[in-house]
Design a protein around this motif. Structure first.
Motif, short mmCIF file in Angstrom:
data_model
loop_
_atom_site.label_atom_id
_atom_site.label_comp_id
_atom_site.label_asym_id
_atom_site.label_seq_id
_atom_site.Cartn_x
_atom_site.Cartn_y
_atom_site.Cartn_z
N GLY A 270 0.84 -1.21 0.00
CA GLY A 270 0.00 0.00 0.00
C GLY A 270 0.87 1.25 0.00
N ARG A 271 1.93 1.20 0.78
CA ARG A 271 2.83 2.36 0.85
C ARG A 271 3.53 2.58 -0.48
NH1 ARG A 271 5.83 1.21 5.92
NH2 ARG A 271 3.84 1.79 6.87
N LEU A 272 4.01 1.50 -1.08
CA LEU A 272 4.71 1.62 -2.37
C LEU A 272 3.78 2.16 -3.45
CD1 LEU A 272 6.78 -1.71 -2.48
CD2 LEU A 272 7.63 0.59 -2.08
N ALA A 273 2.51 1.72 -3.40
CA ALA A 273 1.55 2.21 -4.41
C ALA A 273 1.25 3.69 -4.17
CB ALA A 273 0.27 1.38 -4.34
N SER A 274 1.03 4.06 -2.91
CA SER A 274 0.66 5.47 -2.66
C SER A 274 1.84 6.41 -2.89
CB SER A 274 0.07 5.64 -1.26
OG SER A 274 1.07 5.44 -0.32
N GLU A 275 3.05 5.91 -2.73
CA GLU A 275 4.23 6.76 -2.99
C GLU A 275 4.59 6.76 -4.48
OE1 GLU A 275 7.28 5.11 -0.48
OE2 GLU A 275 6.49 6.06 1.33
N GLY A 276 3.84 6.00 -5.28
CA GLY A 276 4.10 5.96 -6.72
C GLY A 276 5.34 5.14 -7.09
N GLN A 277 5.79 4.27 -6.17
CA GLN A 277 7.00 3.48 -6.47
C GLN A 277 6.68 2.17 -7.19
OE1 GLN A 277 10.26 3.12 -3.75
NE2 GLN A 277 9.17 4.32 -2.23
N SER A 279 3.03 0.27 -8.64
CA SER A 279 1.57 0.26 -8.69
C SER A 279 1.04 -1.13 -8.33
CB SER A 279 1.11 0.62 -10.11
OG SER A 279 1.47 -0.44 -10.98
N ALA A 280 -0.27 -1.20 -8.10
CA ALA A 280 -0.89 -2.49 -7.76
C ALA A 280 -0.65 -3.49 -8.89
CB ALA A 280 -2.38 -2.29 -7.52
N GLU A 281 -0.70 -3.01 -10.12
CA GLU A 281 -0.49 -3.92 -11.25
C GLU A 281 0.96 -4.42 -11.28
OE1 GLU A 281 -1.38 -2.13 -15.05
OE2 GLU A 281 -0.72 -3.95 -16.08
N GLU A 282 1.89 -3.50 -11.04
CA GLU A 282 3.31 -3.90 -11.00
C GLU A 282 3.56 -4.90 -9.86
OE1 GLU A 282 5.58 0.03 -12.80
OE2 GLU A 282 4.77 0.14 -10.77
N GLN A 283 2.85 -4.70 -8.77
CA GLN A 283 2.99 -5.64 -7.64
C GLN A 283 2.48 -7.03 -8.03
OE1 GLN A 283 1.58 -4.03 -3.87
NE2 GLN A 283 2.31 -2.01 -4.44
N GLN A 284 1.38 -7.07 -8.76
CA GLN A 284 0.84 -8.35 -9.22
C GLN A 284 1.83 -9.05 -10.16
OE1 GLN A 284 -1.32 -10.54 -8.51
NE2 GLN A 284 -2.05 -9.22 -6.88
#
Ligand code: TPP
Ligand code: MG
Length: 319
Positions: A270-277, A279-284
């Motif tokens: 969640g932190r990585l997504a909100s900081e723009g590092q 995205s949820a898709e990149e995490q998947q």
């Protein structure tokens, strides 16, 4: 909060540990792993955050629930799988198994199946560093149940008297083998067990890898600069039962779900997504990549031969 190293390798490592453990369950059910296993899904922020704060020449000891620390400390997943499957390419030549993932070359000087056994070993390492005037620190990871074992109290006492460069890390997952902590231990915050020995005891949110890292780093820096020992209590939770034979039916309704709502991988994700590092898709996508790597590592490990009779016999000392 302290400046942190790149978060993405931490996220990847937590995913690797989670998926490694899930694969271990699958291999166990397929009959490729004998004996038992003690898995650490849910606890990943503790090994990843704490090990990230160590220097390359620091050492650690841990327990039978030690796959997370071994992988966080850089053990190759294939060597770990091979060890679990009793293959000669395992980190201990296939003779140690799940409870003993050890790699001296990475300062991982012993996973112990005996509750409390790792603490005096780490203290011995710490005192060797101190006597040789080497700026190195020993970490010892153990469970909440181990704080009721004699070696815990003896080690904290000696470490305090000798100002040993050691960090005691309790992975408080609220349960011993099957017993809830509240039925075996008269206090809630195990960090208070540092008080009689006059060393700092710190309660840490073990679900948040940043907080784990910051607190471990402070304790390690204190130890390295001659300040002595610290006791860290990482509050976390194991998602599975104690070992593969335990369905964990003794847990109150809703407890598992409440902890899963603060999943350590989701918190960092969640932190990585909100900081723009990331995205949820990149995490998947990263999850798929790590999952494929884990499957391939397990396949390679399964294809390796078991140790020969001579290799196994060379560890038997009876005359
Ligand atoms: C000296 C000793 N006593 C008992 C056991 C059996 N035993 C294995 S794991 C365990 C529970 C330990 O709980 P905890 O320290 O909280 O670690 P966790 O399993 O939760 O990681 C027990 C009692 C043992 N291995 N060693
Ligand atoms: Mg426990």
């Amino acid at each position: 909060m302290t400046d942190r190293p790149d978060h993405i390798p931490w996220f990847r490592k937590m995913l690797e540990i989670r998926l490694f453990e899930e694969k271990v369950q699958e291999l166990f059910m397929a009959g490729l792993i004998e004996g038992t296993t003690h898995l650490c899904q849910g606890q990943e922020a503790v090994p990843v955050g704490a090990v990230a704060a160590m220097h390359a020449d620091d050492v650690l000891t841990n327990t039978y629930r030690g796959h997370g620390e071994a992988l966080a400390r850089g053990m190759d997943a294939e060597a770990a799988f091979a060890e679990l499957m009793g293959r000669s390419s395992g980190c201990c030549g296939g003779v140690g198994g799940s409870m003993h993932l050890t790699d001296f070359s990475k300062g991982n000087v012993g996973a112990n199946a005996i509750v409390g056994a790792g603490l005096p070993i780490a203290l011995g390492c710490a005192m060797a560093f101190k006597l040789r005037e080497e700026p190195r620190v020993a970490l010892t990871f153990f469970g909440d149940g181990a704080t009721n074992i004699g070696t815990f109290h003896e080690s904290l006492n000696m470490a305090a008297v000798w100002k040993a460069p050691i960090v005691f890390v309790i992975t408080n997952n609220l349960y011993g083998e099957y017993s809830p902590l509240r039925s075996t231990t008269p206090i809630e915050d195990l960090a208070r067990r540092a008080d009689p020995f006059g060393i700092p005891g710190v309660v840490v949110d073990g679900q948040d890898v940043d907080i784990v890292y910051d607190n471990t780093l402070s304790a390690i820096e204190r130890a390295r600069s001659g300040g002595g020992a610290t006791l860290l209590e990482m509050k976390t939770y194991r998602y599975r039962g104690h070992s593969r034979a335990d369905p964990a039916k003794y847990r109150p309704d809703g407890e598992l779900e409440a902890w899963k709502a603060r999943d350590p991988i989701d918190i960092l994700g969640g932190r990585l997504a909100s900081e723009g590092q990331l995205s949820a898709e990149e995490q998947q996508n990263l999850r798929k990549e790590v999952s494929a790597e884990i499957d391939a590592a397990a396949d390679r490990a399964a294809a390796a031969p078991p140790p020969t009779f001579e290799e196994i016999q060379s560890y038997v000392y009876a005359g």
